[in-house]
Structures are given as structure tokens and as C-alpha cells.
Motif scaffolding. Structure first.
Motif, PDB file in Angstrom:
ATOM      1  N   LEU A  17     -28.656   7.471   2.631  1.00  0.00           N
ATOM      2  CA  LEU A  17     -27.687   6.951   1.662  1.00  0.00           C
ATOM      3  C   LEU A  17     -27.227   5.549   2.080  1.00  0.00           C
ATOM      4  O   LEU A  17     -27.113   4.643   1.241  1.00  0.00           O
ATOM      5  N   PHE A  27     -36.359   9.461 -16.405  1.00  0.00           N
ATOM      6  CA  PHE A  27     -35.991   9.542 -14.990  1.00  0.00           C
ATOM      7  C   PHE A  27     -34.489   9.514 -14.735  1.00  0.00           C
ATOM      8  O   PHE A  27     -34.060   9.459 -13.581  1.00  0.00           O
ATOM      9  N   GLY A  28     -33.711   9.515 -15.780  1.00  0.00           N
ATOM     10  CA  GLY A  28     -32.267   9.516 -15.553  1.00  0.00           C
ATOM     11  C   GLY A  28     -31.498   9.142 -16.801  1.00  0.00           C
ATOM     12  O   GLY A  28     -32.077   8.872 -17.846  1.00  0.00           O
ATOM     13  N   SER A  29     -30.180   9.170 -16.651  1.00  0.00           N
ATOM     14  CA  SER A  29     -29.306   8.839 -17.781  1.00  0.00           C
ATOM     15  C   SER A  29     -28.269   7.849 -17.296  1.00  0.00           C
ATOM     16  O   SER A  29     -27.956   7.805 -16.103  1.00  0.00           O
ATOM     17  N   SER A  83     -24.771  10.981  -3.232  1.00  0.00           N
ATOM     18  CA  SER A  83     -25.972  11.812  -3.251  1.00  0.00           C
ATOM     19  C   SER A  83     -25.507  13.262  -3.119  1.00  0.00           C
ATOM     20  O   SER A  83     -24.522  13.547  -2.425  1.00  0.00           O
ATOM     21  N   SER A  84     -26.223  14.143  -3.776  1.00  0.00           N
ATOM     22  CA  SER A  84     -25.817  15.560  -3.704  1.00  0.00           C
ATOM     23  C   SER A  84     -26.000  16.112  -2.289  1.00  0.00           C
ATOM     24  O   SER A  84     -25.506  17.183  -1.965  1.00  0.00           O
ATOM     25  N   SER A  85     -26.685  15.341  -1.417  1.00  0.00           N
ATOM     26  CA  SER A  85     -26.910  15.808  -0.053  1.00  0.00           C
ATOM     27  C   SER A  85     -25.819  15.369   0.919  1.00  0.00           C
ATOM     28  O   SER A  85     -25.819  15.751   2.084  1.00  0.00           O
ATOM     29  N   ALA A  98     -29.735  12.443   5.669  1.00  0.00           N
ATOM     30  CA  ALA A  98     -29.178  12.158   4.335  1.00  0.00           C
ATOM     31  C   ALA A  98     -28.164  11.016   4.429  1.00  0.00           C
ATOM     32  O   ALA A  98     -28.133  10.137   3.568  1.00  0.00           O
ATOM     33  N   MET A 130     -25.040   5.552 -13.411  1.00  0.00           N
ATOM     34  CA  MET A 130     -26.388   6.112 -13.582  1.00  0.00           C
ATOM     35  C   MET A 130     -26.496   7.431 -12.829  1.00  0.00           C
ATOM     36  O   MET A 130     -26.083   7.517 -11.670  1.00  0.00           O
ATOM     37  N   LEU A 185     -29.336   9.837 -11.569  1.00  0.00           N
ATOM     38  CA  LEU A 185     -30.789   9.812 -11.398  1.00  0.00           C
ATOM     39  C   LEU A 185     -31.269  11.110 -10.758  1.00  0.00           C
ATOM     40  O   LEU A 185     -30.477  11.980 -10.378  1.00  0.00           O
ATOM     41  N   GLY A 186     -32.578  11.184 -10.623  1.00  0.00           N
ATOM     42  CA  GLY A 186     -33.173  12.381 -10.038  1.00  0.00           C
ATOM     43  C   GLY A 186     -32.702  12.609  -8.605  1.00  0.00           C
ATOM     44  O   GLY A 186     -32.237  11.683  -7.933  1.00  0.00           O
ATOM     45  N   GLY A 187     -32.798  13.833  -8.134  1.00  0.00           N
ATOM     46  CA  GLY A 187     -32.460  14.161  -6.744  1.00  0.00           C
ATOM     47  C   GLY A 187     -30.964  14.100  -6.452  1.00  0.00           C
ATOM     48  O   GLY A 187     -30.560  13.944  -5.297  1.00  0.00           O
ATOM     49  N   GLY A 188     -30.129  14.141  -7.492  1.00  0.00           N
ATOM     50  CA  GLY A 188     -28.685  14.157  -7.278  1.00  0.00           C
ATOM     51  C   GLY A 188     -28.100  12.805  -6.913  1.00  0.00           C
ATOM     52  O   GLY A 188     -26.982  12.730  -6.389  1.00  0.00           O
ATOM     53  N   LEU A 189     -28.809  11.725  -7.194  1.00  0.00           N
ATOM     54  CA  LEU A 189     -28.320  10.380  -6.885  1.00  0.00           C
ATOM     55  C   LEU A 189     -27.493   9.853  -8.061  1.00  0.00           C
ATOM     56  O   LEU A 189     -27.950   9.864  -9.199  1.00  0.00           O
TER      57      LEU A 189
END
Lengths: 349, 240
Positions: free
Chosen positions: B104, B152-154, B197-199, B100, B168, B170-174
Motif C-alpha cells: 500500500l 475494472f472498476g467504478s 486496501s481491504s488488506s 500488504a 475510485m 477498483l479490483g482487489g479491494g483497492l
């Protein structure tokens, strides 16, 4: 009752008003349709998206013009005209609202009324795009939604077929009286009364040699000369807009289909990459980038449409502005002159 | 050197942004093409924003050296890990997966290359064209910030004091945040990018500097059309 009134009109009215008693062709006037709403999701975006108010306005004009050419080509009607303002003396008036238009689906609401105020049609028509080109057909009449317009024509023709020639004649006479009422209300209002539902009740008929009626018809003919000048402008607008609008609709359809495909594919495959890995981050970003580029593409579609059609639209707006101003001015003058003439004639009597 | 990071205000913006983005997440996929946007709910701008318009090229001397920045970042992570190890009883163990962290780092390095920028700004919209990436656009329309979202995101963008911020989710905690700040004399631009990143427990922050440059003037004016694609005419000639 209606029949003898119609026959009486035929006997009493000036000859050039009555020229179509055996084979009656109703003149139709359309006004540009009311544009479709802009989807709320793009309405708030300052830059606009592929659907802008300018496109909606152009589309509303285009669709009215397309219906006009289809009506003309059917050879079932007299003169079919698109006018910027409602025509007070039309035999048949068609008003439309574009309910929905996204390149894939088109929905219209049409209201058709005759000069007697009788509603012929008041209904929604909805169709899906069916792009096809016929080598034998008139290229002018090609449209992705030609089927929808055929349905409209059939509905209108069914109404036409349900009326006798005498009834159609009466519609024409009422149109002349309505136009007369528009210009000299004091005089022509005495021939009929307005019902609350918008229809007319004929009270009496003008004399065959009624001088005001003769003048009204002469004015009407002169007005058509003006309208024909603008008609040429409308035709140019239609010819210029047609390839651009057709391409815009096709690109919008392709874009919508593409978006659906990508979203479906991503929702199926999104969980296959290890969370937090470079490839998972890259995929999340690539998807977002793709969506952002789609937005950009939609903006460009709208911008390309505007860039290409703006000069024609400005030209048409100028013509309409001039004509509307000129006609309004003419109407004011005619009203004043006719009013004076009427006063003189009443004094003479 | 002008200082760009004001942690308190940026945190406030990010907090507000994250709350807004969470709100937007439920909107995803609502429209036909999956896009929604809004500036209407934001408060109006109190002061005139600074003008970022122009062409900008990266100043490599002043910008962060990625490898140096990465070493510092890993040292930060190690310290955070050590702190957490010492007080293990208290909190849940943070995720320090090598994959991870490397992911990143590699992603951030690619994202922050952006050698050239072209910024166009008016009272409604700021567009930042980035070489090799999609343009960042903020349709703020006289408001403090504007939100958009797609399938795909906000994202939320807007003005934080004199900075222009894009965030932004995005998906996957990015989560990516770009903060653009002009120097007082408006000749230097700082772009601070924060990628989390959420990871990985700690976000990676890269600061790049740009200076103005004048691109060679084009001899043609071009206009996009639908049926003829891009139509160009010689500059000064109105005929097409």
C-alpha cells in the motif's frame, strides 16, 4: 386493366414523358437515412464517446450516398438522386433507417415504394464487416459492407425483374401525376384517388397536349438543375467522408476486439497475485488506467472524426439549407402561378 | 495555511460514493466496450463550483514528505493494533500483514507523485491532466456528482462543498480518493489522496500542495484528425 391504362397513358402523354417505353429506367430518389441510435452507455457522458450524434448524422448521409452510387453502378436504373427532402415525383423512393452500426456490424431497414404507392421492399438487412480492396473494382464502390449492399441490390432487382415494361411505364406516369398533384393539387387530384394503404387508383388520364402537364414537366427539368448543384456537394461530402469514416469504423473494430482480449485475459489471470500485495494493487490500477485510456481514445476517435469532417458537413448543410429554402420558395411561386394559369384556362373553357 | 479536511462532509460524500459504487458494480461489462456513465440521477448543483482551471506545479516544501507521513502512518497502525490487542476478546483480529502495508505504501507513493497538473473546467466537465497518469475527468454536467464504471472498476466524482472529489473503487479491494481544494485566493491547490486496501485496516492519506504556474505559450494550434493524426498550424493562421 392496368395494362390498357398504361397503354392509354403512353398514347396520351407528351412525347418527352414517354421517351423510355421500350427500355424503361426508373428514376430513384433517396433521402438520407434515419441515423442509428447512440448506445445508452455513452449517451449520458457529457464528453461523448467515439459515437456522437454528429457521426451518426454523417453516417446516415454516407450510407444513403453509398447506396446511391451502387444503384447507379448497377446500370439498371435511371437517375439516382439523394435529396434532403422526400421527392413527391420520384418513380421509386427509398427510405432507410440505420438500425445498428458499430464498425463490425451494420443493420439497415429499407422501405422502397414506387410512385403508385406499391411497396417493393420493407425489410431489414444486416451484415458484418468484410474489409477488402479489389484492384479491378471502382474505388468509389469499395466499402467494408459492400456485401450487404449487394444483397440490397439483388432484392431490388428481383422486384424490378418481376414487373413488365408497361407496369414500369405506368410507374413513371404516376410519378409525373404525383408531382403535378404536389404543385397543382386542385387539377391533378382529379386523375387518381388515394387508397388508405398509400397506393393510387388511376381514374382518368390527362390529354396528350395538356398544357399544365407540359408546364409541370418543364418545371421538373428546371428543378433537376438545382438538384444537380447539390449533388455535386453531396459527392464532395462523400469523397471527403469516405476515408475518415472508413478509418473510424476500422479503429472502432480494433478497439472493440482489443477490449474483449484484455477483459478475457484479465478474467483468466486476476487471481494469481497475492491480495493486497504491491503487484496486486498495481495490476488493479493498471487495468483501470487502461480502461480509462480506452475511453479517452474513443473520445479522441469521435473528436478526430468531427474535426476532420466538420468543414465539409457545414458546407453541405449550407448548400442544403440554401437549396431547400430556394426550392420551397420556388414551389410556392410555381404553385401560385400555376394556380392562376389554371383559373384562367378554366375561365377560357 | 488553508485547511482542507472536513471529515464529516468528506465521510458523507464517501459514504454516498461507496453506496453508489456498490450499485455500479453490477453494471460492469454491460456495454460493448464495458463503459457506463451517468450524471442524470444526481441532484443538481446548488452553487456555482469554484474554477480550478490552470497549470499547477507541486510545492514540495508544503507537501507531505512521504517518508515522514509513512512513519506516522505506521505509528497509527501500531496504535490501532495495540488497541485491538488490548480488547482482543471483542473484535476479529485486524490484518497487519507487512507485505500488504509495504504494498500500500509503495503504491501510494507512486500514485501521489503527480508533479504537474493541468486542469480544464467548464460547466459540464472537469479534466485533470496528470503527468504520467491517466486524466481524471468528471462529467458532472451541472449535477452534484457523476458516476462511471468500466470492466475494472467504478468511480464517482463531484462537488463536496468547495472541493472536487474523485473516488475510485477498483479490483482487489483497492479504493482511491483524490480531493482537490482551492485556497481562498485560488493561488494554491491542495490534493489530498486517501488510499485504502481491504488488506490493511487503516487508509494511507497523503496531502500535496500545488501552486499556479504559466507554461510557455505554444506557437502552434493543433487539432486531432483521424486520417492525418495531429494537424498543426501556426497560431493566428487559420489556414491548414
Amino acid at each position: 386493366m392496368k395494362l390498357w391504362r398504361a397503354l392509354l397513358l403512353v398514347l396520351l402523354c407528351p412525347l418527352h414523358v414517354l421517351g423510355q417505353s421500350s427500355d424503361v429506367y426508373l428514376d430513384i430518389t433517396l433521402t438520407p437515412f434515419t441515423p442509428a441510435p447512440i448506445p445508452a452507455a455513452v449517451d449520458a457522458q457529457a464528453t461523448g464517446r467515439a459515437i456522437t450524434p454528429e457521426i451518426r448524422n454523417a453516417e446516415a448521409r454516407y450510407l444513403a450516398l453509398y447506396l446511391r452510387y451502387r444503384l447507379e453502378a448497377s446500370e439498371r436504373y435511371g437517375a439516382v438522386r439523394v435529396m434532403a427532402e422526400p421527392d413527391p415525383g420520384a418513380d421509386l423512393r427509398i427510405e432507410g433507417t440505420v438500425l445498428e452500426s458499430d464498425g463490425s456490424v451494420l443493420a439497415l431497414h429499407l422501405r422502397v415504394r414506387d410512385s403508385g404507392g406499391v411497396v417493393w421492399l420493407d425489410q431489414d438487412f444486416r451484415g458484418t464487416a468484410n474489409p477488402s480492396t479489389s484492384l479491378n473494382a471502382d474505388a468509389l464502390l469499395d466499402d467494408d459492407f459492400a456485401g450487404l449492399f449487394s444483397e440490397i441490390l439483388r432484392a431490388l432487382e428481383a422486384q424490378l425483374a418481376a414487373r413488365t415494361p408497361a407496369e414500369l411505364d405506368a410507374i413513371k406516369q404516376q410519378a409525373t401525376l404525383r408531382y403535378g398533384e404536389y404543385l397543382v393539387p386542385d387539377y391533378f387530384a382529379s386523375f387518381f384517388s388515394h387508397n388508405p394503404d398509400g397506393s393510387l387508383t388511376l381514374l382518368r388520364l390527362p390529354a396528350a397536349d395538356d398544357p399544365l402537364l407540359t408546364r409541370i414537366n418543364a418545371i421538373r427539368e428546371r428543378e433537376y438543375l438545382f438538384i444537380d448543384v447539390v449533388d455535386e456537394q453531396y459527392r464532395r461530402f462523400f469523397d471527403d467522408l469516405r476515408p475518415v469514416y472508413s478509418m473510424w469504423r476500422r479503429l472502432l473494430r480494433e478497439q472493440a476486439a482489443n477490449t474483449q482480449r484484455v477483459i478475457a485475459r484479465e478474467s483468466e489471470s486476476s487471481s494469481q497475485l497475492r491480495r493486497g500485495s504491491y503487484f496486486a494493487l498495481q495490476e488493479a490500477y493498471d487495468n483501470y488506467r487502461w480502461a480509462k485510456l480506452q475511453e479517452l481514445y474513443l473520445d479522441e476517435l469521435g473528436m478526430g472524426f468531427a474535426n476532420e469532417t466538420e468543414p465539409t458537413q457545414i458546407e453541405l448543410n449550407d448548400s442544403l439549407f440554401r437549396l431547400t429554402g430556394t426550392m420551397a420558395q420556388q414551389h410556392r411561386e410555381w404553385r401560385s402561378i400555376l394556380g392562376e394559369l389554371l383559373a384562367l384556362e378554366l375561365q377560357g373553357n | 495555511m488553508f485547511l482542507l479536511r472536513s471529515p464529516a462532509t468528506l465521510t458523507a460524500f464517501l459514504l454516498c460514493g461507496l453506496m453508489s459504487l456498490c450499485g455500479c458494480a453490477s453494471d460492469r461489462g454491460n456495454s460493448a466496450v464495458g463503459n457506463t456513465s451517468s450524471a442524470a440521477a444526481a441532484p443538481p448543483l446548488q452553487v456555482k463550483p469554484r474554477n480550478f482551471s490552470g497549470h499547477w506545479e507541486k510545492n514540495f516544501q508544503l507537501s507531505d514528505d512521504f517518508n515522514t507521513r509513512l512513519r506516522l502512518y505506521i505509528a497509527d497502525l501500531e496504535r490501532a493494533f495495540a488497541r485491538q490487542s488490548r480488547g482482543l476478546e471483542g473484535g476479529a483480529p485486524a490484518n497487519f500483514s507487512n507485505e500488504a502495508i509495504n504494498g500500500l505504501a509503495r503504491f501510494t507513493e507512486e500514485l501521489t507523485r503527480m508533479p504537474l497538473l493541468e486542469i480544464m473546467q467548464d460547466e459540464q466537465l472537469v479534466t485533470i491532466e496528470r503527468e504520467g497518469d491517466f486524466p481524471l475527468r468528471c462529467a458532472y454536467a451541472g449535477r452534484q456528482f457523476a458516476r462511471t464504471s468500466n470492466s475494472f472498476g467504478s468511480d464517482i466524482c463531484g462537488w463536496e462543498r468547495e472541493s472536487l472529489v474523485f473516488q475510485m473503487a477498483l479490483g482487489g479491494g483497492l479504493t482511491i480518493t483524490h480531493q482537490f481544494t482551492l485556497s481562498p485566493d485560488a493561488n494554491m491547490l491542495n490534493v489530498t489522496t486517501r488510499v485504502s486496501s481491504s488488506s490493511v485496516a487503516v487508509p494511507l492519506v497523503i496531502s500535496n500542495y500545488y501552486r499556479r504556474y504559466d507554461p510557455p505559450e505554444a506557437d502552434y494550434d493543433c487539432q486531432l484528425t483521424l486520417t492525418r493524426r495531429t494537424v498543426c498550424s501556426q497560431r493566428g493562421n487559420t489556414q491548414r
